[in-house]
Design a protein around this motif. Structure first.
Motif, mmCIF file in Angstrom:
data_model
loop_
_atom_site.group_PDB
_atom_site.id
_atom_site.type_symbol
_atom_site.label_atom_id
_atom_site.label_comp_id
_atom_site.label_asym_id
_atom_site.label_seq_id
_atom_site.Cartn_x
_atom_site.Cartn_y
_atom_site.Cartn_z
ATOM 1 N N ILE A 54 42.650 51.510 46.760
ATOM 2 C CA ILE A 54 41.714 51.634 47.874
ATOM 3 C C ILE A 54 42.016 50.487 48.830
ATOM 4 N N ASN A 55 42.615 50.813 49.966
ATOM 5 C CA ASN A 55 43.040 49.806 50.935
ATOM 6 C C ASN A 55 42.338 50.039 52.267
ATOM 7 N N ILE A 143 41.431 47.555 44.254
ATOM 8 C CA ILE A 143 40.702 47.592 45.518
ATOM 9 C C ILE A 143 41.070 46.407 46.402
ATOM 10 N N ASP A 144 41.386 46.713 47.654
ATOM 11 C CA ASP A 144 41.598 45.694 48.680
ATOM 12 C C ASP A 144 40.817 46.141 49.913
ATOM 13 N N ALA A 145 39.519 45.855 49.888
ATOM 14 C CA ALA A 145 38.612 46.263 50.967
ATOM 15 C C ALA A 145 37.609 45.136 51.146
ATOM 16 N N ILE A 146 37.965 44.154 51.928
ATOM 17 C CA ILE A 146 37.308 42.856 51.903
ATOM 18 C C ILE A 146 35.863 42.886 52.414
ATOM 19 N N SER A 163 39.601 39.168 46.491
ATOM 20 C CA SER A 163 38.384 38.495 46.948
ATOM 21 C C SER A 163 37.782 39.239 48.122
ATOM 22 N N SER A 164 36.460 39.392 48.104
ATOM 23 C CA SER A 164 35.796 40.146 49.150
ATOM 24 C C SER A 164 34.521 39.435 49.583
#
Length: 352
Positions: A54-55, A143-146, A163-164
């Motif tokens: 998930i970007n 997941i990379d959705a800050i 990290s988000s």
């Protein structure tokens, strides 16, 4: 010839300007400069093998709900929420955001794309994505959705995020869990395996933790509360609170390290293992079964006190600021050490 050509170009330009939004994405007004797009659904066959990525682009934010379902299909339903100065600008912003759900060589990817930099950057305007992603059970999420709040309900095999700055909620994940956020809450339920949770300036709340691999839980300037534990953990906190209820320590040693943090523990038992609690400048209160079988060592600084009641114990060391004793056969170990100001309150509770 030249004049006719110029007239033709002018006509085309006028037509393009007049049709500027013919192909733009439609939006509806919600009032107060807020708009929303129609709901869109993306689907693709997917049997759950491989990772699910998930970007999201940095210029987007929102709320994503991810849930496990029976079946061999992935489905993403979403709408775009836009804050802008006008409907035409909101249509432009919506058109700039492209969302795809597609197979990749090692799994599946949900990609939320926007220009870099986004035209609404540095303003009060924004584009948020509100979406629900359905996936086959036991997927592995990366997941990379800050800037998103995430609500994840399994069963899933693993969940990892970079990290988000979003609130993270997770449920029914047994495997690998690695969640880090900043100044936002983490809520976890029915989790186990290799667990790592970290935040600051917000709370961590966990219920039903089953981990024999020393769950890593870290916070600063926020509380950690855990209910129902079987296994072990390594907890670190400063300038917050720690509250643990119905805790059974098994397997590897469990540790708590804190600073300026009141600690309260309801301890069901320590099964052939150990629990060590190190705090500085605040109290530690532990309630435990009066039938516990363990060796106990309690130590405080010069300004602290040690209070023990309700336990059948055999003292082995008695000093003004250090007490050691054995309960039962002493098959496990409980150590509490406080530096600076702070007292220890240990109370035995009759077994039911």
């Amino acid at each position: 010839m030249t004049q006719k050509y110029l007239k033709f170009i002018l006509l085309i330009t006028i037509l393009m300007l007049s049709c500027r939004h013919v192909f733009s994405e439609e939006v509806s007004s919600l009032g107060d400069g807020r708009y929303e797009s129609d709901e869109v659904t993306l689907t693709t066959p997917f049997n759950g093998n491989g990772k699910v990525l998930i970007n999201s682009a940095m210029g987007l934010s929102g709320n994503l709900h991810v849930k496990a379902i029976d079946g061999n299909e992935a489905k993403f339903r979403f709408r775009k929420l836009i804050k802008s100065d006008s409907r035409s600008e909101a249509m432009d912003f919506a058109e700039m955001v492209e969302i795809t759900l597609e197979k990749i060589p090692d799994g599946l990817r949900l990609f939320l794309q926007a220009p870099n930099p986004v035209p609404w950057g540095g303003t009060d305007y924004s584009v948020r994505i509100e979406g629900e992603l359905e996936l086959p059970q036991n997927c592995q999420l990366d997941i990379d959705a800050i800037y998103y709040d995430m609500n994840i309900i399994g069963p899933f095999g693993s969940v990892k995020n970079k990290s988000s700055f979003g609130k993270l909620q997770i449920e029914q994940v047994i495997g690998i869990i690695d969640l880090t956020t900043s100044s936002r809450e983490i809520i976890a339920r029915d989790i186990g395996g290799t667990v790592s949770l970290a935040t600051n300036n917000a709370n961590i709340k966990i219920s039903n933790l089953n981990s024999d691999k020393s769950a890593e839980i870290r916070n600063e300037y926020g509380s950690i509360s855990i209910e129902n534990v079987k296994g072990t953990f390594n907890i670190t906190n400063s300038f917050g609170k720690i509250k643990l209820d119905n805790i059974l320590i098994t397997g590897r040693p469990a540790r708590i390290a804190a600073n300026y943090t009141p600690i309260r523990i309801d301890l069901t038992g320590v099964d052939n293992s150990s629990l060590s609690v190190n705090n500085a400048n605040d109290d530690v209160e532990i309630r435990l079964s009066d039938t516990i079988s363990t060796k106990i060592s309690l130590a405080v600084g010069s300004g602290g006190e040690i209070n023990v009641e309700g336990l059948n114990m055999k003292p082995t060391l008695v000093k003004s600021n250090h007490l050691e004793f054995t309960c039962g056969k002493g098959e496990s170990n409980l150590t509490v050490d406080i530096e600076g100001d702070g007292s220890i309150y240990l109370k035995g509770i009759p077994s039911k």
